[in-house]
Design a protein around this motif. Structure first.
Motif, PDB file in Angstrom:
ATOM      1  N   GLU A  46       0.842  -1.205   0.000  1.00 43.19           N
ATOM      2  CA  GLU A  46       0.000   0.000   0.000  1.00 43.19           C
ATOM      3  C   GLU A  46       0.872   1.248   0.000  1.00 43.19           C
ATOM      4  O   GLU A  46       1.902   1.296   0.657  1.00 43.19           O
ATOM      5  CB  GLU A  46      -0.897   0.026   1.244  1.00 43.19           C
ATOM      6  CG  GLU A  46      -2.121  -0.845   1.107  1.00 43.19           C
ATOM      7  CD  GLU A  46      -3.073  -0.688   2.280  1.00 43.19           C
ATOM      8  OE1 GLU A  46      -2.933   0.275   3.055  1.00 43.19           O
ATOM      9  OE2 GLU A  46      -3.957  -1.548   2.418  1.00 43.19           O
ATOM     10  N   SER A  50      -0.134  10.083   5.133  1.00 38.71           N
ATOM     11  CA  SER A  50      -0.337  10.076   6.582  1.00 38.71           C
ATOM     12  C   SER A  50      -1.601  10.820   6.996  1.00 38.71           C
ATOM     13  O   SER A  50      -1.997  10.769   8.148  1.00 38.71           O
ATOM     14  CB  SER A  50       0.866  10.683   7.289  1.00 38.71           C
ATOM     15  OG  SER A  50       1.962   9.822   7.136  1.00 38.71           O
ATOM     16  N   ASN A 234      -2.130  -8.267   8.341  1.00 34.77           N
ATOM     17  CA  ASN A 234      -2.980  -7.978   9.498  1.00 34.77           C
ATOM     18  C   ASN A 234      -4.216  -8.869   9.510  1.00 34.77           C
ATOM     19  O   ASN A 234      -4.662  -9.305  10.571  1.00 34.77           O
ATOM     20  CB  ASN A 234      -3.381  -6.497   9.513  1.00 34.77           C
ATOM     21  CG  ASN A 234      -2.317  -5.637  10.188  1.00 34.77           C
ATOM     22  OD1 ASN A 234      -1.325  -6.153  10.710  1.00 34.77           O
ATOM     23  ND2 ASN A 234      -2.524  -4.336  10.201  1.00 34.77           N
ATOM     24  N   THR A 255      -1.857   3.193  13.970  1.00 35.74           N
ATOM     25  CA  THR A 255      -1.390   2.795  12.644  1.00 35.74           C
ATOM     26  C   THR A 255      -0.002   2.185  12.781  1.00 35.74           C
ATOM     27  O   THR A 255       0.799   2.711  13.561  1.00 35.74           O
ATOM     28  CB  THR A 255      -1.309   4.038  11.729  1.00 35.74           C
ATOM     29  OG1 THR A 255      -2.603   4.639  11.717  1.00 35.74           O
ATOM     30  CG2 THR A 255      -0.863   3.693  10.331  1.00 35.74           C
ATOM     31  N   PRO A 256       0.338   1.168  12.058  1.00 35.86           N
ATOM     32  CA  PRO A 256      -0.446   0.416  11.068  1.00 35.86           C
ATOM     33  C   PRO A 256      -1.009  -0.894  11.634  1.00 35.86           C
ATOM     34  O   PRO A 256      -1.226  -1.843  10.894  1.00 35.86           O
ATOM     35  CB  PRO A 256       0.607   0.112  10.000  1.00 35.86           C
ATOM     36  CG  PRO A 256       1.888  -0.057  10.783  1.00 35.86           C
ATOM     37  CD  PRO A 256       1.772   0.793  12.034  1.00 35.86           C
ATOM     38  N   SER A 259      -5.730  -2.247  11.591  1.00 40.53           N
ATOM     39  CA  SER A 259      -6.567  -3.034  10.681  1.00 40.53           C
ATOM     40  C   SER A 259      -6.621  -4.504  11.105  1.00 40.53           C
ATOM     41  O   SER A 259      -7.568  -5.206  10.770  1.00 40.53           O
ATOM     42  CB  SER A 259      -6.097  -2.878   9.235  1.00 40.53           C
ATOM     43  OG  SER A 259      -4.836  -3.461   9.064  1.00 40.53           O
ATOM     44  N   SER A 303       1.632  -0.749  17.891  1.00 42.93           N
ATOM     45  CA  SER A 303       2.812  -0.393  17.115  1.00 42.93           C
ATOM     46  C   SER A 303       3.789   0.324  18.049  1.00 42.93           C
ATOM     47  O   SER A 303       3.487   0.495  19.229  1.00 42.93           O
ATOM     48  CB  SER A 303       2.406   0.488  15.928  1.00 42.93           C
ATOM     49  OG  SER A 303       3.533   0.704  15.098  1.00 42.93           O
ATOM     50  N   ARG A 331       6.433   0.420  12.677  1.00 41.75           N
ATOM     51  CA  ARG A 331       6.379   1.513  11.706  1.00 41.75           C
ATOM     52  C   ARG A 331       7.619   2.366  11.908  1.00 41.75           C
ATOM     53  O   ARG A 331       8.431   2.090  12.786  1.00 41.75           O
ATOM     54  CB  ARG A 331       5.122   2.330  11.940  1.00 41.75           C
ATOM     55  CG  ARG A 331       5.132   3.067  13.284  1.00 41.75           C
ATOM     56  CD  ARG A 331       3.780   3.673  13.574  1.00 41.75           C
ATOM     57  NE  ARG A 331       3.899   4.967  14.214  1.00 41.75           N
ATOM     58  CZ  ARG A 331       2.858   5.663  14.640  1.00 41.75           C
ATOM     59  NH1 ARG A 331       1.638   5.197  14.493  1.00 41.75           N
ATOM     60  NH2 ARG A 331       3.026   6.839  15.204  1.00 41.75           N
ATOM     61  N   THR A 340       2.774   5.367   8.565  1.00 44.59           N
ATOM     62  CA  THR A 340       2.216   4.406   7.614  1.00 44.59           C
ATOM     63  C   THR A 340       3.294   3.593   6.920  1.00 44.59           C
ATOM     64  O   THR A 340       2.992   2.799   6.039  1.00 44.59           O
ATOM     65  CB  THR A 340       1.368   5.118   6.543  1.00 44.59           C
ATOM     66  OG1 THR A 340       2.219   6.034   5.837  1.00 44.59           O
ATOM     67  CG2 THR A 340       0.214   5.889   7.156  1.00 44.59           C
ATOM     68  N   LYS A 341       4.544   3.837   7.274  1.00 47.77           N
ATOM     69  CA  LYS A 341       5.618   3.212   6.506  1.00 47.77           C
ATOM     70  C   LYS A 341       6.435   2.236   7.337  1.00 47.77           C
ATOM     71  O   LYS A 341       6.481   2.296   8.547  1.00 47.77           O
ATOM     72  CB  LYS A 341       6.500   4.305   5.915  1.00 47.77           C
ATOM     73  CG  LYS A 341       5.678   5.258   5.032  1.00 47.77           C
ATOM     74  CD  LYS A 341       6.526   6.079   4.121  1.00 47.77           C
ATOM     75  CE  LYS A 341       5.734   7.167   3.427  1.00 47.77           C
ATOM     76  NZ  LYS A 341       4.635   6.678   2.602  1.00 47.77           N
ATOM     77  N   ALA A 395       4.884  -2.829   8.903  1.00 49.94           N
ATOM     78  CA  ALA A 395       3.920  -2.209   7.993  1.00 49.94           C
ATOM     79  C   ALA A 395       3.903  -2.888   6.631  1.00 49.94           C
ATOM     80  O   ALA A 395       2.875  -2.892   5.947  1.00 49.94           O
ATOM     81  CB  ALA A 395       4.254  -0.728   7.834  1.00 49.94           C
ATOM     82  N   THR A 399       0.132  -4.458   5.520  1.00 50.57           N
ATOM     83  CA  THR A 399      -0.742  -3.929   4.481  1.00 50.57           C
ATOM     84  C   THR A 399      -0.500  -4.561   3.119  1.00 50.57           C
ATOM     85  O   THR A 399      -1.260  -4.325   2.197  1.00 50.57           O
ATOM     86  CB  THR A 399      -0.578  -2.396   4.353  1.00 50.57           C
ATOM     87  OG1 THR A 399       0.771  -2.122   3.984  1.00 50.57           O
ATOM     88  CG2 THR A 399      -0.896  -1.701   5.655  1.00 50.57           C
TER      89      THR A 399
END
Lengths: 634, 318
Positions: A46, A50, A234, A255-256, A259, A303, A331, A340-341, A395, A399
């Motif tokens: 993905e 952010s 996830n 995050t992340p 989910s 996280s 992350r 997100t990375k 991450a 994702t």
């Protein structure tokens, strides 16, 4: 109408990017499922901004997906530089160049509306970016994405993505009927009008592709009889938690990791479990610990920043020998970092983050498939050893989507029942086996087992005590369990030859990229092998023996290390990657690292280049210069 | 039930009746004159009165003098970390709702470091007895100001006197959505303490009880020399906490309808005289763990496997 010319390929990597909210992610999901249904192996990554709605038409707004698809069903990583990029605007396209993600000769499909847009700034920047790509050797296909979509809908924002995925379906010679079936499934629950429109736009994109593309690609799948599933890490963790027999997941949104809890929340109650969203990260682990103390081993998912907040409770779990599982979906850090990375920067925190000496088990899944199975392993260890088990995902696994063999759910053992049989009134809550440190826990409700479980130092009887002898015993017994577990582990398998010039050591989600790099290097005649660690605490047996069969050993990690060539950096003050740090301490060998923080997975070619660079420097040195013990220690 | 059956049942019960000693663990290590002794005894009495099997009760605490209580109570106990008794108690209730839970905290433990958990626990309304033993000071760490330390008092961290007005925990509790039980009592009123803990035990939901008690070592003059000169008013209601006539030497009684939230909120903001008794009770507020247990399925093994298989179908591509 002449059909496009077909070019057969073993694999390709394609990226789809739009402004956040324009639906490139949904288009990519549909495309990935289309390829998976065709039997192509795949790995997706993905591309997530952010913010929810960052300023549009900027590089920071780029949202979408990278999809690597192949003939073979087994794709283990996100691949190298992308071959195709489909961009909704030139800034989204530019962001992928800035991410160092695209091949020089990448085929660019881009919405041409910006060339003639009323906003002059857009016209200028579109021309500049397109020229920049042409100069690099890219092929540019300007697509009337907006205009064509507007022939079917009033607001192109609500449909460009479906037109785009139809176009990709044509570009990769896939079956548009299958695509439309996939779209109907993805849009399940939406109104018939919305679903029909999406299907129609995909069809229109497909027809446009057939009519206008000069060439298209064909990546045939190798047929297989084994049923396959495609999911992200996830979701695999969520299904794995159910299969492992957990009944409670206590979490706080971050995050992340979140989910995984979403996926679990959707299903868990049907399986007799539930997700508790706590008031904060500390309460999340506290509730899980309370549930575990009461006999139902629970897990918490978080996280990096959440790991920091949970540190004191980790110490409590260790001290009270309460089984507990923490999943840390890593992350970029420190602090809020790159939410997100990907980064693999929580290893040392997982190992040493809790105050005092707090021995615990640390595991890292290396594929999305392993995300499914690892929680069963974690739970078993947590319960049998009465230990805290930390599972380090990241991450990339979280994702990304991967195709793997469908797990046989009918092999799932029944959930264990609480044993509340009476114990003698003098039963010890910590009847430590003096060799292994192992003991049976007492569970509330067991007659005769009453007593306090305390965070204070205690002896076998569980009562608080402060003297040296009993403090030392408690420490030794908690630590001994790690040794007992280590004795049961297998020596890790070496990928490639068991001896040679260079050994790469990895952990977590980098496995696929490292092993692919090793295969490329060996194919080119280089003496490179790799070893991948799933247990970070305790470390598996035989590492020193494996390492000393190579002239150089380096870890490959997605975390920070000082560049030895950087200003002020010396042998004395250089900071190494985190696994290198651990392995240097554990083996007293001079283990180096290729550790960096690009905020995306390593590409196999990057690892290959680094391996070649190291091999080249080694050749200039004396062949007798073997991997040596760290100076001053023998 | 037939008379014979009832009689034989009573006989069985009599044989199983526990003594106070059944709830005794090791000898308490609290200071002489500390109110914690009285709370322990009151808890033991309520357990005996309800004939609770020692193995079925769980006492959870944080860190501080009062949080040592589970060491001295012969049930299952969990002496955890500072401020975090309530998350642990919530975890026990969520996973084993058949076990009665008592959470014991101090004022710094609950109102300061555990503040977030305190407010949210009231909102969850887990079915548990929650006692805060409030001596208005951090005692175990040797006399630092707590959120409830009185105006201007000198402690080791406020040697020239405190800077802020003390927190009023009662008004904070009454401000939370889902509050279902709030009472205040004091260790220098042992009969009232017993009655209050009993009432809390009988309540379905989170029974929050603030227990005033002086620290004989660091705050010996607090609460008007341990209640001697401490103005109180007893809240009076036929379903409230009974007021023994001897209590009226300590302060007057005042009619109070603990079912009326507005009245309870009004009383909760008064600090002088301190309201004693049941401020608020609403047994209709559902307990969080029961909401969660009602909504989850209880599939047998076969069904469990079939559902997992069906979930896997959603991700199967070929």
């Amino acid at each position: 109408m002449t059909r496009p010319r077909r070019i057969s390929l073993p694999e390709h990597t394609v990226e789809i990017v739009s402004d956040a909210g324009e639906g490139a992610q949904k288009a990519a999901i549909a495309f990935a499922q289309l390829c998976a249904k065709a039997g192509n192996g795949l790995w997706t990554v993905e591309i997530i901004p952010s913010e929810i709605r960052p300023p549009p038409h900027t590089t920071g707004s780029a949202s979408g997906n990278r999809i690597r698809l192949a003939e073979r069903s087994q794709v283990t990583n996100a691949g190298n530089l992308a071959n195709v990029v489909l961009a909704f605007n030139e800034m989204a396209l530019l962001s992928r160049l800035q991410a160092e993600s695209l091949a020089d000769d990448v085929l660019v499909l881009i919405d041409d509306q910006w060339a003639t847009h009323e906003n002059e700034n857009y016209r200028v920047s579109y021309r500049d970016v397109v020229e920049q790509f042409r100069a690099r050797g890219s092929t540019i296909l300007e697509i009337p994405l907006q205009r064509e979509t507007l022939r079917h809908v009033e607001d192109a924002q609500q449909g460009k993505n479906m037109f785009a995925v139809g176009l990709l379906c044509a570009l990769y010679s896939k079956d548009v009927l299958v695509l439309q079936e996939v779209i109907r499934k993805i849009f399940k629950g939406k109104s018939k009008q919305v679903v029909d429109l999406a299907v129609k736009l995909a069809g229109a994109g497909y027809e446009y592709g057939l009519a206008n593309l000069e060439q298209c690609f064909e990546i045939n799948a190798v047929p297989t009889d084994v049923p396959k599933v495609a999911m992200n890490g996830n979701t695999a963790l969520a299904l794995g938690a159910i299969a492992a027999g957990f009944e409670l997941c206590s979490m706080y949104p971050i995050t992340p990791a979140t989910s995984a809890s979403h996926a679990l929340s959707d299903l868990f109650e049907d399986f007799g479990g539930f997700v508790h969203q706590a008031e904060d990260e500390i309460a999340a682990i506290g509730v899980a610990l309370g549930a575990s103390y009461a006999g139902k081993t629970a897990l918490t998912i978080t996280s990096g920043p959440g790991m920091a907040l949970k540190a004191e409770f980790q110490g409590l779990a260790v001290m009270t020998e309460t089984p507990l599982v923490i999943v840390d979906v890593q992350r970029g850090g420190p602090s809020t970092g790159l939410p997100t990375k990907i980064e693999q920067s929580d290893l040392l925190h997982a190992l040493y983050g809790a105050p005092g000496d707090a021995p615990k088990v640390v595991l890292a899944p290396s594929t999305i498939e392993e995300c499914y199975y690892i929680l069963s392993v974690a739970r078993k260890i947590a319960e049998e050893f009465r230990m805290l088990v930390i599972v380090l995902s990241d991450a990339n696994l979280a994702t990304g989507q991967q195709l793997f063999d469908r797990p046989n759910v009918f092999a799932t053992p029944p959930r264990s029942q609480l044993d509340l049989s009476p114990v003698p009134t003098n039963a010890l809550p910590y009847a430590w086996d003096p060799t292994t440190g192992l003991s049976e826990r007492l569970i509330p409700g067991q007659p005769g087992g009453m007593g306090v479980t305390t965070s204070l130092n205690h002896d076998r009887d569980g009562k608080a005590c402060y003297d040296a002898e009993r403090n030392k015993r408690g420490h030794a017994m908690r630590s001994r369990k790690l040794a007992a577990l280590q004795q049961t582990l297998q020596r890790p398998r070496v990928h490639g030859a068991p001896e040679g010039e260079l050994l790469l050591v990895g952990w977590g989600s980098t496995r696929g990229a490292i092993e692919e790099a090793v295969d490329m290097a060996r194919g080119a005649g280089h003496s490179v092998s790799s070893v991948h660690l799933q247990f970070l605490s305790p470390l598996p047996p035989g590492l020193k023996d494996i390492f000393t069969k190579f002239r150089r050993v380096i870890t490959v990690e997605l975390n920070y290390s000082d560049d030895p060539q950087a200003p002020l950096i010396t042998e004395e003050n250089r900071r190494y990657g985190q696994l290198a740090w651990v392995l240097r301490a554990a083996t007293l060998l001079d283990i180096d690292c290729f550790a960096n923080v690009p905020g995306r997975p390593y590409m196999p070619v990057e690892i290959l280049d680094e391996a070649k660079r190291i091999l080249a420097t080694m050749d200039t040195k004396s062949p007798a210069q073997r991997l040596t013990a760290v100076e001053g220690v023998s | 039930m037939s008379a014979i059956a009832k009689e034989s049942l009573l006989e069985v019960c009599a044989a199983d009746t526990h003594t106070l000693e059944d709830y005794d663990a090791e000898r308490p290590r609290w200071c002489k004159g500390c109110g914690d002794h009285g709370v322990l005894a009151a808890l033991q009495r309520v357990l005996r009165k309800n004939n609770v099997e020692p193995e079925n009760a769980v006492a959870v605490s944080g860190i501080g003098c009062s949080s040592r209580l589970p060491h001295y109570l012969n049930t299952y106990g969990f002496h955890g970390i500072h401020g975090r008794a309530l998350p642990i108690a919530t975890g026990v209730r969520l996973s084993r709702p058949e076990l009665p839970v008592i959470a014991i905290m101090g004022d710094g433990d609950c109102f300061s470091i555990g503040g977030n958990h305190w407010l949210h626990a009231i909102r969850y309304n887990i079915n548990a007895v929650v006692l805060v033993l409030d001596n208005e000071v951090y005692a175990l760490t040797k006399m630092q100001a707590s959120p409830t330390t009185p105006d201007g008092w000198k402690t080791n961290t406020t040697p020239r006197g405190t800077y802020l007005h003390p927190l009023n925990p009662l008004s904070a509790v009454m401000g939370m959505t889902n509050v279902s039980f709030l009472a205040q009592t004091a260790t220098w009123l042992p009969a009232h303490l017993d009655e209050t803990i009993e009432k809390a035990w009988d309540h379905h939901g989170l029974s929050f009880v603030r227990i005033l008690q002086r620290c004989p070592v660091f705050m010996p003059t607090a609460f008007g020399e341990g209640g001697v000169h401490f103005p109180v008013v007893f809240l009076e209601h036929e379903d409230g906490i009974p007021i023994h006539p001897s209590l009226l030497n300590r302060g007057p009684a005042q009619p109070h309808d603990h079912r009326n939230i507005n009245e309870a909120q009004r009383v909760a903001v008064t600090v002088d005289p301190a309201p004693m008794g049941l401020l608020y009770q609403n047994p209709e507020v559902p307990a969080y763990e029961e909401i969660r247990w009602q909504r989850k399925a209880k599939p047998d093994y076969e069904t469990f496997l079939q559902r997992l298989d069906a979930a896997m179908d959603n991700y199967t591509v070929s």
